[in-house]
Design a protein around this motif. Structure first.
Motif, mmCIF file in Angstrom:
data_model
loop_
_atom_site.group_PDB
_atom_site.id
_atom_site.type_symbol
_atom_site.label_atom_id
_atom_site.label_comp_id
_atom_site.label_asym_id
_atom_site.label_seq_id
_atom_site.Cartn_x
_atom_site.Cartn_y
_atom_site.Cartn_z
ATOM 1 N N ILE A 25 4.305 8.639 -0.955
ATOM 2 C CA ILE A 25 5.531 9.430 -1.053
ATOM 3 C C ILE A 25 5.303 10.403 -2.206
ATOM 4 O O ILE A 25 4.861 10.005 -3.278
ATOM 5 C CB ILE A 25 6.752 8.532 -1.324
ATOM 6 N N TYR A 26 5.580 11.672 -1.970
ATOM 7 C CA TYR A 26 5.191 12.692 -2.948
ATOM 8 C C TYR A 26 6.205 13.829 -3.005
ATOM 9 O O TYR A 26 7.079 13.966 -2.152
ATOM 10 C CB TYR A 26 3.811 13.262 -2.595
ATOM 11 N N GLY A 27 6.027 14.672 -4.010
ATOM 12 C CA GLY A 27 6.832 15.873 -4.166
ATOM 13 C C GLY A 27 5.928 17.058 -4.441
ATOM 14 O O GLY A 27 4.818 17.133 -3.934
ATOM 15 N N HIS A 28 6.407 17.990 -5.239
ATOM 16 C CA HIS A 28 5.665 19.150 -5.730
ATOM 17 C C HIS A 28 5.474 20.275 -4.720
ATOM 18 O O HIS A 28 4.940 21.310 -5.047
ATOM 19 C CB HIS A 28 4.305 18.729 -6.303
ATOM 20 N N GLN B 205 0.820 -1.219 0.000
ATOM 21 C CA GLN B 205 0.000 0.000 0.000
ATOM 22 C C GLN B 205 0.857 1.273 0.000
ATOM 23 O O GLN B 205 0.389 2.327 0.417
ATOM 24 C CB GLN B 205 -0.924 0.011 1.223
ATOM 25 N N LEU B 206 2.092 1.181 -0.467
ATOM 26 C CA LEU B 206 2.991 2.345 -0.529
ATOM 27 C C LEU B 206 3.080 2.823 -1.975
ATOM 28 O O LEU B 206 3.506 2.081 -2.866
ATOM 29 C CB LEU B 206 4.377 1.992 -0.003
ATOM 30 N N TRP B 207 2.676 4.072 -2.194
ATOM 31 C CA TRP B 207 2.593 4.644 -3.535
ATOM 32 C C TRP B 207 3.488 5.867 -3.669
ATOM 33 O O TRP B 207 3.718 6.581 -2.696
ATOM 34 C CB TRP B 207 1.150 5.058 -3.823
ATOM 35 N N ALA B 208 3.935 6.125 -4.881
ATOM 36 C CA ALA B 208 4.681 7.338 -5.205
ATOM 37 C C ALA B 208 3.834 8.172 -6.168
ATOM 38 O O ALA B 208 3.291 7.639 -7.139
ATOM 39 C CB ALA B 208 6.013 6.988 -5.860
ATOM 40 N N ARG C 214 -0.986 18.519 -9.108
ATOM 41 C CA ARG C 214 -0.894 19.868 -8.532
ATOM 42 C C ARG C 214 -1.342 20.053 -7.081
ATOM 43 O O ARG C 214 -1.079 21.094 -6.507
ATOM 44 C CB ARG C 214 -1.722 20.820 -9.393
ATOM 45 N N THR C 215 -2.047 19.127 -6.493
ATOM 46 C CA THR C 215 -2.632 19.361 -5.164
ATOM 47 C C THR C 215 -1.579 19.585 -4.090
ATOM 48 O O THR C 215 -0.641 18.810 -3.951
ATOM 49 C CB THR C 215 -3.553 18.193 -4.756
ATOM 50 N N ARG C 216 -1.775 20.680 -3.349
ATOM 51 C CA ARG C 216 -0.975 20.984 -2.159
ATOM 52 C C ARG C 216 -1.890 21.195 -0.955
ATOM 53 O O ARG C 216 -1.666 20.637 0.101
ATOM 54 C CB ARG C 216 -0.137 22.242 -2.385
ATOM 55 N N TYR C 217 -2.886 22.038 -1.142
ATOM 56 C CA TYR C 217 -3.784 22.394 -0.035
ATOM 57 C C TYR C 217 -5.222 22.067 -0.398
ATOM 58 O O TYR C 217 -5.617 22.144 -1.559
ATOM 59 C CB TYR C 217 -3.664 23.890 0.274
ATOM 60 N N VAL C 218 -5.984 21.695 0.633
ATOM 61 C CA VAL C 218 -7.398 21.367 0.437
ATOM 62 C C VAL C 218 -8.251 22.127 1.452
ATOM 63 O O VAL C 218 -7.795 22.462 2.548
ATOM 64 C CB VAL C 218 -7.665 19.850 0.552
ATOM 65 N N CYS D 281 2.249 9.789 5.016
ATOM 66 C CA CYS D 281 2.587 10.520 3.803
ATOM 67 C C CYS D 281 3.982 11.102 4.019
ATOM 68 O O CYS D 281 4.283 11.613 5.102
ATOM 69 C CB CYS D 281 1.590 11.644 3.534
ATOM 70 N N LEU D 282 4.814 10.990 2.998
ATOM 71 C CA LEU D 282 6.193 11.442 3.095
ATOM 72 C C LEU D 282 6.503 12.375 1.933
ATOM 73 O O LEU D 282 6.471 11.974 0.772
ATOM 74 C CB LEU D 282 7.146 10.230 3.062
ATOM 75 N N GLY D 283 6.782 13.639 2.251
ATOM 76 C CA GLY D 283 7.171 14.620 1.250
ATOM 77 C C GLY D 283 8.677 14.640 1.076
ATOM 78 O O GLY D 283 9.412 14.712 2.065
ATOM 79 N N LEU D 284 9.134 14.568 -0.180
ATOM 80 C CA LEU D 284 10.573 14.502 -0.457
ATOM 81 C C LEU D 284 11.110 15.661 -1.288
ATOM 82 O O LEU D 284 12.299 15.689 -1.588
ATOM 83 C CB LEU D 284 10.899 13.203 -1.214
#
Length: 162
Positions: free
Chosen positions: A108-111, A47-50, A71-75, A127-130
């Motif tokens: 795991i995400y960026g942007h 269940q670990l996605w990039a 593009r999503t950062r804030y909700v 959630c892990l931001g890199l």
């Protein structure tokens, strides 16, 4: 994403930078095919996605729209993605998407540029931001994931690319 958009609708290219125009003009047909074929999300293990960007918590990972994953950062309070303000700051009344992601997937995400890797924890996921700003002269950060441990590797950018 933007280059594919510009290819399909050149009128959107009105105010692009010289650098973006140069890149766009030098992409081959095969480059566009390659870009279009890239996945928006990759299952790394279980269940670990990039992902490139984030998710709207109102939808499951499977039902996310392409434009939101990119593009999503804030909700807002309803889990709907909201754009940055003109000064690139957080929109009023919003939360960072990873703070309210319900899982069950870990992502795991960026942007969204941060100084060091960022963890947000849920009940059975994280959630892990890199994105540590390599393109802006920061660092390129990688995560080495073992069963019970995550180690990070960073390399300082040689230049400011953007």
């Amino acid at each position: 994403d933007k280059h594919l958009k510009w290819l399909n609708k050149p009128s959107l290219m009105k105010n692009i930078s010289k650098d973006n125009k140069y890149v766009h003009d030098n992409l081959s047909y095969d480059d566009f095919i390659w870009l279009d074929a890239l996945p928006l999300k990759i299952c790394l293990i279980n269940q670990l996605w990039a992902l490139h960007g984030g998710c709207e918590p109102r939808f499951t990972l499977e039902n996310q729209l392409q434009s939101k994953i990119v593009r999503t950062r804030y909700v807002d309070e309803y889990g709907i993605s909201r754009s940055l303000k003109k000064n690139f700051s957080q929109p009023f009344g919003t939360k960072y998407w990873a703070e309210v992601w319900n899982g069950p997937e870990s992502i795991i995400y960026g942007h969204n540029v941060i100084q060091s890797p960022r963890f947000d924890y849920g009940v059975n996921h994280f959630c892990l931001g890199l994105d540590t700003g390599c393109v802006f002269g920061g660092s390129l950060t990688g995560a080495i994931i073992n069963e019970n441990k995550i180690d990070f590797v960073q390399v300082k950018a040689k230049y400011k690319y953007y």
